[in-house]
Scaffold this active site. Structure first.
Site: not given
Ligand code: PLP
Length: 384
Positions: A174, A202, A233
């Site tokens: 991330s 991602h 995302k």
């Molecule tokens: C954003 C993210 C999460 C958390 O997801 P949310 O739905 O925002 O709680 C988990 N793992 C990674 C690698 C992330 O980037």
């Protein structure tokens, strides 16, 4: 006590501020009262404010109301939730998928149902915080391997005595944007009788054929594979899922405390996500455009960074970190860009290792070539 610690956080350049946004998520946003070109979201396909998703949600809120009213296991498992779970499983080519309200909660569930006290977890050092917390919560013995170091991982597995083993990794990291060596990780998992959990936050919607994610990118499938994906995302809405084999999914549904003891997400979001999944499957043009933007950015940014003592992370994905090092310098760079109308947030420890503070530039298919050129021009104009 708290006052002293807050002062110390500020002193180290680690104080976190939230900027106030007054417009929908997109390339142009109203931030702290001014219009900026934004590289600060994970909305990789530009769906967060898509008219078709807005209409699907408006129709759904009229049909299903605003709240689910209960957890999935009481009265809160609505037909749109169930349809979405089936659509996700089908899309991913896995037996089943289970919805969660957030990716954080999905990771807590996926890890804690697969391992507990006396079991062993093997985790990449740069995994997302939610995976780190999940491992802690599980009570399993935690072994961390150097970022992407498959040989190091295998060495740890050879020595491990626990019979239940779980390897956990981000699919796309991330804060670095690089892709996990998933084919090698799965081969190691198979050689050493371990489960492999991939957090595809991602990659879902972006990587692999039709955006099916990291496993699809490498053409992998295995009953040992568990996939967590987030739906806030690239999918542009909110929520998450854990997907895998029939057996793992049945187990998850019996044991996942972050699903059993929480209210289901509003059914309207599931309706929006069913539409989003349709858009994702149909978004080859957006994925291609994003790939073109990434290439354009890296071509221009690589010499620029070298000249300024910054380091561009070796990333082929939409996450393009520009590593500055010092916390305060990273914040100063982010502020200098903002003064030029460009929003790229500074990321500091503990989100990234100490001494590796950075700008996290995040590209989206909603950006134009001109947007990327403006970002490059602004970076060029900054004197360090
Ligand atoms: C954003 C993210 C999460 C958390 O997801 P949310 O739905 O925002 O709680 C988990 N793992 C990674 C690698 C992330 O980037």
């Amino acid at each position: 006590m708290i006052e002293d610690e807050l002062a110390a956080i500020a002193e180290q350049g680690l104080y976190r501020h939230r900027r106030l946004v007054d417009s929908p998520c997109g390339p142009r946003m109203m931030v702290d009262g001014r219009s900026v070109l934004a590289f600060a979201s994970n909305d990789y396909l530009g769906f967060a404010n898509d008219q078709r998703l807005i209409e699907a949600t408006v129709d759904a809120v009229r049909r299903w109301g605003v709240g689910a009213g209960a957890s999935h296991y009481l009265g809160g498992h609505f037909r749109p939730h169930d349809d979405l779970e089936h659509r996700l499983a089908q899309f991913l080519g896995l037996d089943a998928a289970s919805l969660f309200s957030t990716g954080y909660m999905a990771n807590l569930a996926a890890v804690t149902v697969m391992v507990g006290r006396g079991d062993a977890v093997f985790a990449d050092r740069l995994n997302h915080a939610s995976l780190i917390d999940a491992v802690r919560l599980s009570g399993a013995d935690s072994h961390r391997y150097r970022h992407g170091d498959v040989a190091g991982l295998e060495h740890l597995l050879v020595k491990a005595k626990a019979s239940t083993r779980l390897i956990v990794t981000d699919g796309v990291f991330s804060m670095d944007g690089d892709i996990a060596p998933l084919a090698d990780l799965l081969a190691v998992a198979e050689r050493h009788d371990a489960w492999l959990l991939v957090d595809d936050a991602h990659a879902f919607g972006v990587l692999g054929p039709k955006g099916r994610g990291t496993a699809a990118l490498f053409g992998l499938s295995s009953p040992r594979l568990l996939v967590v994906g987030t739906l806030g995302k690239a999918a542009g809405v909110a929520g998450a899922f854990v997907a895998g084999s029939e057996l793992a999914s049945r187990w998850l549904r019996q044991k996942a405390r972050t699903s059993i003891f929480t209210t289901a997400s509003p059914p309207m979001l599931a309706c929006a996500l069913i539409e989003s999944l349709r858009l994702i499957e149909d978004a080859d043009d957006r994925r291609q455009h994003l790939t073109d933007l990434i290439r354009r950015f890296r071509q221009a940014a690589t010499p620029l960074c070298a000249n300024r003592g910054w380091r561009l992370s070796p990333s082929e994905t939409a996450i393009q970190p520009l590593i500055v090092g010092d916390n305060k310098e990273s914040v100063a760079l982010s502020d200098a860009l903002l003064a030029r109308g460009i929003w790229a947030p500074a990321i500091r420890p503990p989100t990234v290792p100490a001494g590796q503070a950075r700008l996290r530039i995040s590209l989206s298919a909603a950006h134009s070539v001109d947007d990327v050129d403006q970002l490059i021009e602004a970076l060029l104009a900054i004197r360090t």
